[in-house]
Write a protein that holds these residues in place. Sequence first.
Motif, PDB file in Angstrom:
ATOM      1  N   LYS A 134      44.029 -16.173  11.470  1.00  0.00           N
ATOM      2  CA  LYS A 134      42.719 -16.271  10.823  1.00  0.00           C
ATOM      3  C   LYS A 134      42.150 -14.904  10.461  1.00  0.00           C
ATOM      4  O   LYS A 134      41.567 -14.738   9.370  1.00  0.00           O
ATOM      5  CB  LYS A 134      41.759 -17.009  11.752  1.00  0.00           C
ATOM      6  N   GLY A 135      42.310 -13.936  11.354  1.00  0.00           N
ATOM      7  CA  GLY A 135      41.629 -12.659  11.164  1.00  0.00           C
ATOM      8  C   GLY A 135      42.431 -11.577  10.470  1.00  0.00           C
ATOM      9  O   GLY A 135      41.839 -10.592   9.997  1.00  0.00           O
ATOM     10  N   SER A 136      43.767 -11.739  10.405  1.00  0.00           N
ATOM     11  CA  SER A 136      44.598 -10.697   9.792  1.00  0.00           C
ATOM     12  C   SER A 136      45.449 -11.229   8.650  1.00  0.00           C
ATOM     13  O   SER A 136      45.425 -10.680   7.541  1.00  0.00           O
ATOM     14  CB  SER A 136      45.499 -10.047  10.850  1.00  0.00           C
ATOM     15  N   LEU A 137      46.217 -12.292   8.897  1.00  0.00           N
ATOM     16  CA  LEU A 137      47.122 -12.777   7.853  1.00  0.00           C
ATOM     17  C   LEU A 137      46.343 -13.299   6.645  1.00  0.00           C
ATOM     18  O   LEU A 137      46.632 -12.901   5.509  1.00  0.00           O
ATOM     19  CB  LEU A 137      48.020 -13.886   8.410  1.00  0.00           C
ATOM     20  N   LEU A 138      45.402 -14.190   6.859  1.00  0.00           N
ATOM     21  CA  LEU A 138      44.666 -14.749   5.721  1.00  0.00           C
ATOM     22  C   LEU A 138      43.918 -13.674   4.936  1.00  0.00           C
ATOM     23  O   LEU A 138      44.019 -13.640   3.695  1.00  0.00           O
ATOM     24  CB  LEU A 138      43.709 -15.835   6.199  1.00  0.00           C
ATOM     25  N   PRO A 139      43.184 -12.749   5.577  1.00  0.00           N
ATOM     26  CA  PRO A 139      42.541 -11.684   4.792  1.00  0.00           C
ATOM     27  C   PRO A 139      43.540 -10.839   3.997  1.00  0.00           C
ATOM     28  O   PRO A 139      43.251 -10.436   2.861  1.00  0.00           O
ATOM     29  CB  PRO A 139      41.815 -10.850   5.849  1.00  0.00           C
ATOM     30  N   HIS A 140      44.710 -10.555   4.580  1.00  0.00           N
ATOM     31  CA  HIS A 140      45.717  -9.778   3.853  1.00  0.00           C
ATOM     32  C   HIS A 140      46.190 -10.513   2.607  1.00  0.00           C
ATOM     33  O   HIS A 140      46.263  -9.921   1.515  1.00  0.00           O
ATOM     34  CB  HIS A 140      46.906  -9.489   4.766  1.00  0.00           C
ATOM     35  N   LEU A 141      46.506 -11.797   2.748  1.00  0.00           N
ATOM     36  CA  LEU A 141      46.996 -12.563   1.602  1.00  0.00           C
ATOM     37  C   LEU A 141      45.902 -12.729   0.551  1.00  0.00           C
ATOM     38  O   LEU A 141      46.181 -12.675  -0.657  1.00  0.00           O
ATOM     39  CB  LEU A 141      47.506 -13.915   2.079  1.00  0.00           C
ATOM     40  N   HIS A 142      44.675 -12.920   0.983  1.00  0.00           N
ATOM     41  CA  HIS A 142      43.569 -13.040   0.024  1.00  0.00           C
ATOM     42  C   HIS A 142      43.352 -11.738  -0.728  1.00  0.00           C
ATOM     43  O   HIS A 142      43.090 -11.749  -1.941  1.00  0.00           O
ATOM     44  CB  HIS A 142      42.286 -13.436   0.752  1.00  0.00           C
ATOM     45  N   ALA A 143      43.450 -10.605  -0.025  1.00  0.00           N
ATOM     46  CA  ALA A 143      43.254  -9.315  -0.679  1.00  0.00           C
ATOM     47  C   ALA A 143      44.355  -9.036  -1.690  1.00  0.00           C
ATOM     48  O   ALA A 143      44.114  -8.454  -2.756  1.00  0.00           O
ATOM     49  CB  ALA A 143      43.192  -8.206   0.367  1.00  0.00           C
ATOM     50  N   ARG A 144      45.552  -9.465  -1.390  1.00  0.00           N
ATOM     51  CA  ARG A 144      46.666  -9.159  -2.283  1.00  0.00           C
ATOM     52  C   ARG A 144      46.773 -10.119  -3.460  1.00  0.00           C
ATOM     53  O   ARG A 144      47.015  -9.690  -4.599  1.00  0.00           O
ATOM     54  CB  ARG A 144      47.982  -9.187  -1.489  1.00  0.00           C
ATOM     55  N   PHE A 145      46.616 -11.417  -3.207  1.00  0.00           N
ATOM     56  CA  PHE A 145      46.868 -12.411  -4.247  1.00  0.00           C
ATOM     57  C   PHE A 145      45.609 -13.073  -4.792  1.00  0.00           C
ATOM     58  O   PHE A 145      45.678 -13.813  -5.761  1.00  0.00           O
ATOM     59  CB  PHE A 145      47.796 -13.502  -3.706  1.00  0.00           C
ATOM     60  N   GLY A 146      44.474 -12.813  -4.168  1.00  0.00           N
ATOM     61  CA  GLY A 146      43.238 -13.467  -4.562  1.00  0.00           C
ATOM     62  C   GLY A 146      42.830 -14.496  -3.528  1.00  0.00           C
ATOM     63  O   GLY A 146      43.682 -15.085  -2.855  1.00  0.00           O
ATOM     64  N   PRO A 147      41.528 -14.712  -3.378  1.00  0.00           N
ATOM     65  CA  PRO A 147      41.046 -15.635  -2.348  1.00  0.00           C
ATOM     66  C   PRO A 147      41.453 -17.073  -2.634  1.00  0.00           C
ATOM     67  O   PRO A 147      41.493 -17.510  -3.771  1.00  0.00           O
ATOM     68  CB  PRO A 147      39.524 -15.460  -2.402  1.00  0.00           C
ATOM     69  N   VAL A 148      41.766 -17.789  -1.556  1.00  0.00           N
ATOM     70  CA  VAL A 148      42.121 -19.206  -1.626  1.00  0.00           C
ATOM     71  C   VAL A 148      41.170 -19.948  -0.706  1.00  0.00           C
ATOM     72  O   VAL A 148      41.077 -19.623   0.488  1.00  0.00           O
ATOM     73  CB  VAL A 148      43.589 -19.446  -1.185  1.00  0.00           C
ATOM     74  N   PRO A 149      40.464 -20.954  -1.200  1.00  0.00           N
ATOM     75  CA  PRO A 149      39.535 -21.679  -0.332  1.00  0.00           C
ATOM     76  C   PRO A 149      40.263 -22.461   0.749  1.00  0.00           C
ATOM     77  O   PRO A 149      41.445 -22.786   0.624  1.00  0.00           O
ATOM     78  CB  PRO A 149      38.799 -22.610  -1.298  1.00  0.00           C
ATOM     79  N   ALA A 150      39.542 -22.782   1.806  1.00  0.00           N
ATOM     80  CA  ALA A 150      40.141 -23.491   2.934  1.00  0.00           C
ATOM     81  C   ALA A 150      40.766 -24.808   2.499  1.00  0.00           C
ATOM     82  O   ALA A 150      41.836 -25.185   2.996  1.00  0.00           O
ATOM     83  CB  ALA A 150      39.100 -23.734   4.024  1.00  0.00           C
ATOM     84  N   GLN A 151      40.121 -25.509   1.561  1.00  0.00           N
ATOM     85  CA  GLN A 151      40.656 -26.815   1.164  1.00  0.00           C
ATOM     86  C   GLN A 151      42.002 -26.714   0.463  1.00  0.00           C
ATOM     87  O   GLN A 151      42.723 -27.704   0.342  1.00  0.00           O
ATOM     88  CB  GLN A 151      39.672 -27.583   0.273  1.00  0.00           C
TER      89      GLN A 151
END
Length: 359
Positions: free
Chosen positions: A221-238
């Motif tokens: 939650k705190g590292s992997l998701l922020p990294h992927l969002h920063a690189r590829f663009g934010p993805v909503p939880a749904q």
Amino acid sequence: MLRRMTRLRWRISHRPPLPPGCALFLTGDHRAWSSDPSGWTFDPAGELTSEHPHGTLLSVKVRARHPDGTVTEEGDAWGGRAAPHRHVVTGDAGIDLHVAGWQDASEGRGRPGRSAPPREETVLHAPWGDQPVRLWWPEGQGGPLPLLILHDGQNAFDEAPTFAGESWDAAGAAQALADAGHPVRIAALPVNHGRSRRYVPFPFELNDFDSGADEYADWLKGSLLPHLHARFGPVPAQDTALAGSSFGGLITAYAGLRDPGTYGTLGVFSPALWPADHAFLRWLPGRRDPQARVWIDMGDHEQGTVAASRDLVTHTRDLTAQLAPHVREARFTVGEGHWHDEPAWRERLPAFLRWWREG
């Protein structure tokens, strides 16, 4: 009541050579994978007879005890771990065992892949050290895409790094989904000897009574998701899914329900709920995520007998019913003829992906 016994005649139809003086024997889950050859040694012609109760589900392998007492297990043609031979005991039968190779120090590193590899592999820092991340997305697709995070990422794509030469063929399944108009990105997370600690949220024997599952869930939650969002663009939880099998199914259910609102879909394949005397079932009451869709499945050959497997399917269906009022949707699926292995999860993955994106 006496259980009906059946006789099996095992024959090693092929095996690579071994040093002189080796004794070949049969082991498997029916004898807790013992390396004691007593009572289970093949004769010089490579034959062995055994009796088993009707309805037993057998997973077996051939092992060789060397004159110095060391034991070698059958492997694949490249010296890696091989999948076990499977047999459903329904009556007297003769069974040929083809031994492709013997496990050795190469650990199957030369094993070719049949399925598509990831497009990229990167490494992120984690509390337990460097964490590889194996990434795949459809060719030509840029920007943010719905995201699937897979546990046991060493088994997700090509067969070369897998546990026993079988993978989920995640890229093949996702490519078919993309061809149907639903492209997704996959981030698969390999795990090694820390699997029991990282994936089981409760202290038990295999994690030395020291669970690291909360640490792992925090990192997701705190590292992997922020990294992927920063690189590829934010993805909503749904549009974010978390999935895994066995212990990976357990950590999927735990992390998803521990952190409601983080993952819109949970893929809980063949969840191993037994650690710490089924502690997950005691932890579950009161957990909820009203926005999450949860896929739970189980094969009907995942225990030691047909009857026990049937009971496991019933218990898993009951778990789904228990969870249903507390999530947006709970779906239960039975894999007919499916054992607890990668080929079964590979077969069920495409249906899960379609349910996730098309449902």
